[in-house]
Motif scaffolding. Structure first.
Motif, mmCIF file in Angstrom:
data_model
loop_
_atom_site.group_PDB
_atom_site.id
_atom_site.type_symbol
_atom_site.label_atom_id
_atom_site.label_comp_id
_atom_site.label_asym_id
_atom_site.label_seq_id
_atom_site.Cartn_x
_atom_site.Cartn_y
_atom_site.Cartn_z
ATOM 1 N N HIS A 73 0.844 -1.191 0.000
ATOM 2 C CA HIS A 73 0.000 0.000 0.000
ATOM 3 C C HIS A 73 0.880 1.243 0.000
ATOM 4 C CE1 HIS A 73 -3.344 -2.643 0.751
ATOM 5 N NE2 HIS A 73 -2.675 -3.184 1.740
ATOM 6 N N LEU A 74 0.410 2.281 -0.664
ATOM 7 C CA LEU A 74 1.183 3.514 -0.812
ATOM 8 C C LEU A 74 1.612 4.101 0.533
ATOM 9 C CD1 LEU A 74 2.300 5.581 -2.803
ATOM 10 C CD2 LEU A 74 0.125 6.792 -2.628
ATOM 11 N N ASN A 75 0.752 4.023 1.538
ATOM 12 C CA ASN A 75 1.105 4.621 2.833
ATOM 13 C C ASN A 75 2.244 3.887 3.532
ATOM 14 O OD1 ASN A 75 -0.361 2.347 3.497
ATOM 15 N ND2 ASN A 75 -1.638 3.349 5.032
ATOM 16 N N GLU A 76 2.633 2.712 3.038
ATOM 17 C CA GLU A 76 3.769 1.972 3.599
ATOM 18 C C GLU A 76 5.100 2.369 2.955
ATOM 19 O OE1 GLU A 76 2.547 -1.965 2.534
ATOM 20 O OE2 GLU A 76 1.092 -2.110 4.170
ATOM 21 N N LEU A 77 5.032 3.147 1.901
ATOM 22 C CA LEU A 77 6.213 3.506 1.133
ATOM 23 C C LEU A 77 6.956 4.682 1.772
ATOM 24 C CD1 LEU A 77 7.449 2.503 -1.541
ATOM 25 C CD2 LEU A 77 6.197 4.320 -2.682
ATOM 26 N N ASP A 78 8.286 4.637 1.717
ATOM 27 C CA ASP A 78 9.110 5.723 2.246
ATOM 28 C C ASP A 78 8.619 7.087 1.758
ATOM 29 O OD1 ASP A 78 10.828 3.880 3.447
ATOM 30 O OD2 ASP A 78 12.286 3.934 1.808
ATOM 31 N N GLN A 79 8.712 8.094 2.624
ATOM 32 C CA GLN A 79 8.419 9.470 2.219
ATOM 33 C C GLN A 79 9.598 10.059 1.441
ATOM 34 O OE1 GLN A 79 5.599 11.351 2.526
ATOM 35 N NE2 GLN A 79 4.608 9.498 3.275
ATOM 36 N N ASN A 80 10.799 9.596 1.773
ATOM 37 C CA ASN A 80 12.020 10.022 1.093
ATOM 38 C C ASN A 80 12.751 8.790 0.596
ATOM 39 O OD1 ASN A 80 12.005 12.969 1.688
ATOM 40 N ND2 ASN A 80 11.993 12.208 3.782
ATOM 41 N N ALA A 81 13.326 8.889 -0.574
ATOM 42 C CA ALA A 81 14.033 7.762 -1.168
ATOM 43 C C ALA A 81 15.300 7.438 -0.381
ATOM 44 C CB ALA A 81 14.382 8.067 -2.609
ATOM 45 N N ASP A 82 15.562 6.168 -0.223
ATOM 46 C CA ASP A 82 16.796 5.687 0.391
ATOM 47 C C ASP A 82 17.868 5.667 -0.703
ATOM 48 O OD1 ASP A 82 18.935 3.932 1.105
ATOM 49 O OD2 ASP A 82 17.639 2.882 2.525
ATOM 50 N N PRO A 83 18.914 6.489 -0.587
ATOM 51 C CA PRO A 83 19.920 6.579 -1.658
ATOM 52 C C PRO A 83 20.590 5.241 -1.984
ATOM 53 C CG PRO A 83 20.280 8.290 -0.005
ATOM 54 C CD PRO A 83 19.206 7.400 0.519
ATOM 55 N N GLN A 84 20.789 4.398 -0.979
ATOM 56 C CA GLN A 84 21.415 3.093 -1.238
ATOM 57 C C GLN A 84 20.501 2.201 -2.073
ATOM 58 O OE1 GLN A 84 22.356 2.094 2.884
ATOM 59 N NE2 GLN A 84 24.528 2.242 2.369
ATOM 60 N N LEU A 85 19.201 2.230 -1.786
ATOM 61 C CA LEU A 85 18.254 1.443 -2.582
ATOM 62 C C LEU A 85 18.197 1.967 -4.016
ATOM 63 C CD1 LEU A 85 15.178 0.826 -0.230
ATOM 64 C CD2 LEU A 85 17.005 -0.765 -0.852
ATOM 65 N N PHE A 117 7.544 12.584 -4.309
ATOM 66 C CA PHE A 117 8.323 13.540 -5.094
ATOM 67 C C PHE A 117 9.532 12.903 -5.759
ATOM 68 C CE2 PHE A 117 10.718 13.464 -1.201
ATOM 69 C CZ PHE A 117 12.030 13.681 -1.606
ATOM 70 N N PHE A 118 10.006 11.771 -5.225
ATOM 71 C CA PHE A 118 11.221 11.176 -5.766
ATOM 72 C C PHE A 118 10.984 10.262 -6.967
ATOM 73 C CE2 PHE A 118 10.046 8.551 -2.044
ATOM 74 C CZ PHE A 118 9.965 7.279 -2.613
ATOM 75 N N PHE A 119 9.743 9.876 -7.270
ATOM 76 C CA PHE A 119 9.510 9.009 -8.422
ATOM 77 C C PHE A 119 9.982 9.647 -9.733
ATOM 78 C CE2 PHE A 119 5.988 6.574 -6.057
ATOM 79 C CZ PHE A 119 6.855 5.531 -5.737
ATOM 80 N N ASP A 165 6.033 8.483 -25.118
ATOM 81 C CA ASP A 165 7.094 9.490 -25.135
ATOM 82 C C ASP A 165 7.512 9.770 -23.695
ATOM 83 O OD1 ASP A 165 8.773 11.666 -25.365
ATOM 84 O OD2 ASP A 165 7.534 12.672 -26.867
ATOM 85 N N VAL A 166 8.425 8.964 -23.204
ATOM 86 C CA VAL A 166 8.852 9.074 -21.810
ATOM 87 C C VAL A 166 9.567 10.395 -21.541
ATOM 88 C CG1 VAL A 166 11.075 7.871 -22.064
ATOM 89 C CG2 VAL A 166 9.837 7.753 -19.887
ATOM 90 N N GLU A 167 10.259 10.920 -22.539
ATOM 91 C CA GLU A 167 10.965 12.203 -22.359
ATOM 92 C C GLU A 167 9.959 13.339 -22.138
ATOM 93 O OE1 GLU A 167 14.281 12.601 -22.203
ATOM 94 O OE2 GLU A 167 15.040 10.728 -23.069
ATOM 95 N N ALA A 168 8.886 13.372 -22.922
ATOM 96 C CA ALA A 168 7.866 14.410 -22.761
ATOM 97 C C ALA A 168 7.156 14.249 -21.419
ATOM 98 C CB ALA A 168 6.857 14.343 -23.898
ATOM 99 N N PHE A 169 6.869 13.010 -21.043
ATOM 100 C CA PHE A 169 6.222 12.754 -19.754
ATOM 101 C C PHE A 169 7.121 13.226 -18.605
ATOM 102 C CE2 PHE A 169 5.503 10.027 -16.045
ATOM 103 C CZ PHE A 169 4.155 10.273 -15.809
ATOM 104 N N LEU A 170 8.387 12.917 -18.696
ATOM 105 C CA LEU A 170 9.328 13.311 -17.654
ATOM 106 C C LEU A 170 9.452 14.828 -17.583
ATOM 107 C CD1 LEU A 170 11.237 12.131 -15.575
ATOM 108 C CD2 LEU A 170 13.007 12.046 -17.315
ATOM 109 N N LYS A 171 9.525 15.481 -18.709
ATOM 110 C CA LYS A 171 9.613 16.953 -18.738
ATOM 111 C C LYS A 171 8.394 17.571 -18.038
ATOM 112 C CE LYS A 171 11.642 18.499 -22.326
ATOM 113 N NZ LYS A 171 11.994 18.902 -23.695
ATOM 114 N N LYS A 172 7.248 16.974 -18.238
ATOM 115 C CA LYS A 172 6.000 17.474 -17.670
ATOM 116 C C LYS A 172 5.899 17.223 -16.166
ATOM 117 C CE LYS A 172 1.391 15.976 -18.334
ATOM 118 N NZ LYS A 172 0.411 15.389 -19.209
ATOM 119 N N THR A 173 6.548 16.166 -15.678
ATOM 120 C CA THR A 173 6.368 15.754 -14.294
ATOM 121 C C THR A 173 7.572 15.975 -13.390
ATOM 122 O OG1 THR A 173 7.032 13.464 -14.735
ATOM 123 C CG2 THR A 173 4.682 14.014 -14.948
#
Length: 175
Positions: A73-85, A117-119, A165-173
């Motif tokens: 579930h989304l609420n179980e996911l880290d709020q901040n990304a673990d740099p090692q992961l 925010f880190f996705f 178009d992953v580049e356009a999607f990424l630019k937008k997000t």
């Protein structure tokens, strides 16, 4: 005969970097984050990917994720990304994609992409890796309202493949 699995987790199994089967023409999926699936424990997502891979003539399938932390579930996911992961995930993604240059990647992360925010930052690095191997992107079925590719679980057979178009999607997000 049981499929030969590709499977890599961290030591305490709180992260999964890759799951799949070995073959020469895999359906490569870029999902959001892993849940419970393993070679001995199937999940609805794994079942959907297996069926779609078989229906479209792939001899195997590989699921990679934007972020490798296991969370059902989304609420179980880290709020901040673990740099090692993140670093280990990128290493595994590079290793997998290097084996299948000029292949297509199925963008299948769904709207939870917008929940951390880190996705987008993770996707940016993955796109850079994919570009090294001249990978192209596709999505299955229609995009969600905000042009996000739908999560691989919520799809119907026969919806079909479309270029993404992953580049356009990424630019937008990308924040």
């Amino acid at each position: 005969m049981e499929d030969q699995y590709i499977y890599e987790t961290n030591a305490d199994n709180t992260a999964r970097f890759v799951i799949g089967t070995k073959g020469k023409n895999p359906l490569i999926v870029m999902s959001i984050n892993p849940s419970v699936g393993s070679p001995t424990r199937t999940s609805p997502t794994l079942g959907t990917v297996r069926h779609i891979a078989a229906d479209y003539g792939y001899d195997s399938w590989i699921i990679l994720c934007l972020y490798p932390q296991r969370a059902t579930h989304l609420n179980e996911l880290d709020q901040n990304a673990d740099p090692q992961l993140v670093e280990e995930n990128e290493k595994v993604i590079k290793e997998i994609l290097s084996q299948f240059p000029d292949h297509k990647i199925w963008a299948a992360w769904g709207t939870h992409y917008h929940a951390r925010f880190f996705f987008p930052q993770c996707l940016k690095k993955i796109v850079e890796i994919a570009n090294e191997y001249h990978e192209s992107w596709m999505h299955y079925g229609p995009l969600d309202e905000d042009d996000t590719p739908r999560y691989c679980l919520y799809l119907e057979n026969g919806e079909g493949w479309y270029p993404f178009d992953v580049e356009a999607f990424l630019k937008k997000t990308l924040y």
